[in-house]
Design a protein around this motif. Structure first.
Motif, PDB file in Angstrom:
ATOM      1  N   ALA A 115       0.839  -1.206   0.000  1.00 34.69           N
ATOM      2  CA  ALA A 115       0.000   0.000   0.000  1.00 34.69           C
ATOM      3  C   ALA A 115       0.872   1.252   0.000  1.00 34.69           C
ATOM      4  CB  ALA A 115      -0.921  -0.008   1.219  1.00 34.69           C
ATOM      5  N   GLY A 116       1.942   1.236   0.805  1.00 35.99           N
ATOM      6  CA  GLY A 116       2.863   2.371   0.811  1.00 35.99           C
ATOM      7  C   GLY A 116       3.590   2.533  -0.506  1.00 35.99           C
TER       8      GLY A 116
ATOM      9  N   THR B 115       5.729  13.304  -3.371  1.00 37.73           N
ATOM     10  CA  THR B 115       4.813  14.426  -3.155  1.00 37.73           C
ATOM     11  C   THR B 115       3.478  13.980  -2.570  1.00 37.73           C
ATOM     12  OG1 THR B 115       3.997  14.274  -5.439  1.00 37.73           O
ATOM     13  CG2 THR B 115       5.843  15.764  -5.022  1.00 37.73           C
ATOM     14  N   TRP B 116       3.295  12.661  -2.395  1.00 41.48           N
ATOM     15  CA  TRP B 116       2.060  12.173  -1.759  1.00 41.48           C
ATOM     16  C   TRP B 116       1.895  12.794  -0.377  1.00 41.48           C
ATOM     17  CZ3 TRP B 116       0.621   9.524   2.650  1.00 41.48           C
ATOM     18  CH2 TRP B 116      -0.678   9.013   2.675  1.00 41.48           C
TER      19      TRP B 116
ATOM     20  N   LEU C 123      -3.992  16.326   1.989  1.00 41.52           N
ATOM     21  CA  LEU C 123      -4.865  16.080   3.134  1.00 41.52           C
ATOM     22  C   LEU C 123      -5.984  17.120   3.191  1.00 41.52           C
ATOM     23  CD1 LEU C 123      -5.483  14.388   5.612  1.00 41.52           C
ATOM     24  CD2 LEU C 123      -3.903  15.810   6.934  1.00 41.52           C
ATOM     25  N   TRP C 124      -5.669  18.352   2.836  1.00 41.19           N
ATOM     26  CA  TRP C 124      -6.717  19.374   2.779  1.00 41.19           C
ATOM     27  C   TRP C 124      -7.836  18.944   1.826  1.00 41.19           C
ATOM     28  CZ3 TRP C 124      -3.465  24.517   1.968  1.00 41.19           C
ATOM     29  CH2 TRP C 124      -2.691  24.742   3.113  1.00 41.19           C
TER      30      TRP C 124
ATOM     31  N   THR D 260       1.616  14.463   9.241  1.00 40.83           N
ATOM     32  CA  THR D 260       0.599  13.429   9.448  1.00 40.83           C
ATOM     33  C   THR D 260       0.642  12.401   8.329  1.00 40.83           C
ATOM     34  OG1 THR D 260      -0.832  15.024  10.584  1.00 40.83           O
ATOM     35  CG2 THR D 260      -1.872  13.014   9.753  1.00 40.83           C
ATOM     36  N   LEU D 261       0.728  12.884   7.086  1.00 39.50           N
ATOM     37  CA  LEU D 261       0.794  11.977   5.946  1.00 39.50           C
ATOM     38  C   LEU D 261       2.123  11.215   5.918  1.00 39.50           C
ATOM     39  CD1 LEU D 261      -0.779  14.147   3.095  1.00 39.50           C
ATOM     40  CD2 LEU D 261      -1.865  12.364   4.470  1.00 39.50           C
TER      41      LEU D 261
END
Length: 295
Positions: A161-162, A172-173, A179-180, A216-217
């Motif tokens: 998944a990563g 850039t993920w 997240l916004w 967070t990401l």
């Protein structure tokens, strides 16, 4: 090979704590299979056509499941075979039949274009039980096969998944603006479903400071990429904790709760059998403990 010993531990002595841990895990899986059986069984009767063929639905027409309460009958079979497996009645075949019914249920329920995540892991768990009880008679061996099988594939699943995120978007993920966007999209979903939406503390500071959103990401991505560390005894509890934290982070930021993932990580990510033996008196020899070791 040392790698396989980390996963399966076939040479280790059997213990009551290990047996109890396994039986609690097995009961958890069966309870979720029964829950999905009836939750999906009645929902399937509302479906009119197959939009997204999954699994066996790519090869046969599964629209027969949509009428005449056949899906409810399939739910009854899932329940019956799962309970028989748990009770070790028809031990070689009960979980195999349960898994076949589960797969038919799954491809029928999710034939409209959406795909469930948590139920995939329950499906993998019932498959592991089916393989173990079909090929192995020794309870010590099939218990360790089940946990080793699931740890192996959970590690592959999280790591892939990563990697998929990096393949799709690159590094850039982790850009906080992603997240916004996802918070905004989720806000629309929640408003459509319930009519109201309010930001929590993490959503507020993530929208206010892009670097917090990026961190967070980043944590989530690193946790997933480290999923293969589930394969090793020393790192398994730490990466399981990180992945559970990641799922709670998804819940707080996106209002999406992967509760089944968390429960399964709690079961397979920590040495509960060892802790039961070391910190309780449950492992002391008596007839009930001996009986459990044979199940």
């Amino acid at each position: 090979m040392k790698f396989w010993k980390h996963l399966f531990k076939y040479d280790a002595e059997k213990s009551f704590g290990e047996a109890l841990h396994f039986r609690l895990f097995e009961a958890f899986v069966v309870s979720y299979v029964i829950y999905f059986a009836w939750d999906w069984g009645f929902y399937i009767q509302q479906i009119g056509e197959v939009v997204l063929p999954l699994g066996i639905a790519q090869y046969i027409d599964i629209s027969f499941m949509f009428d005449n309460y056949i899906s409810v009958f399939n739910a009854l079979l899932m329940t019956l075979f799962s309970v028989l497996g748990l009770l070790r009645i028809m031990p070689k075949y009960a979980y195999i039949l349960s898994f076949i019914c589960f797969h038919l249920h799954y491809v029928s329920r999710y034939s409209l274009g959406e795909i469930s995540h948590g139920s995939n892991f329950i499906g993998m768990s019932i498959l592991a039980l089916a393989i173990a009880l079909f090929f192995f008679k020794d309870p010590k061996i099939y218990r360790r096969f089940v946990f080793g099988f699931l740890i192996l594939f959970f590690g592959i699943g999280y790591t892939s998944a990563g990697v998929s995120k990096l393949i799709g978007t690159g590094i850039t993920w982790i850009d906080g603006r992603h997240l916004w966007l996802w918070i905004a999209e989720r806000r629309v979903d929640v408003l459509s479903a319930g009519g109201s939406f309010s930001l929590n503390w993490l959503q507020e500071i993530s929208l206010q400071y892009s670097w917090i959103a990026s961190l967070t990401l980043l944590f989530g991505l690193l946790a997933e990429l480290s999923g293969f560390l589930l394969w090793f005894d020393k790192t398994r509890p730490f990466i399981a904790t990180a992945l559970i934290g990641m799922h709670f982070g998804v819940y707080i930021t996106m209002n999406i709760m992967f509760d089944v993932y968390i429960y399964l990580l709690l079961f397979i990510g920590f040495p509960w059998g060892y802790w039961i033996n070391k910190y309780t008196s449950l492992g002391e020899s008596n007839l009930s403990n001996i009986a459990l070791l044979k199940r």
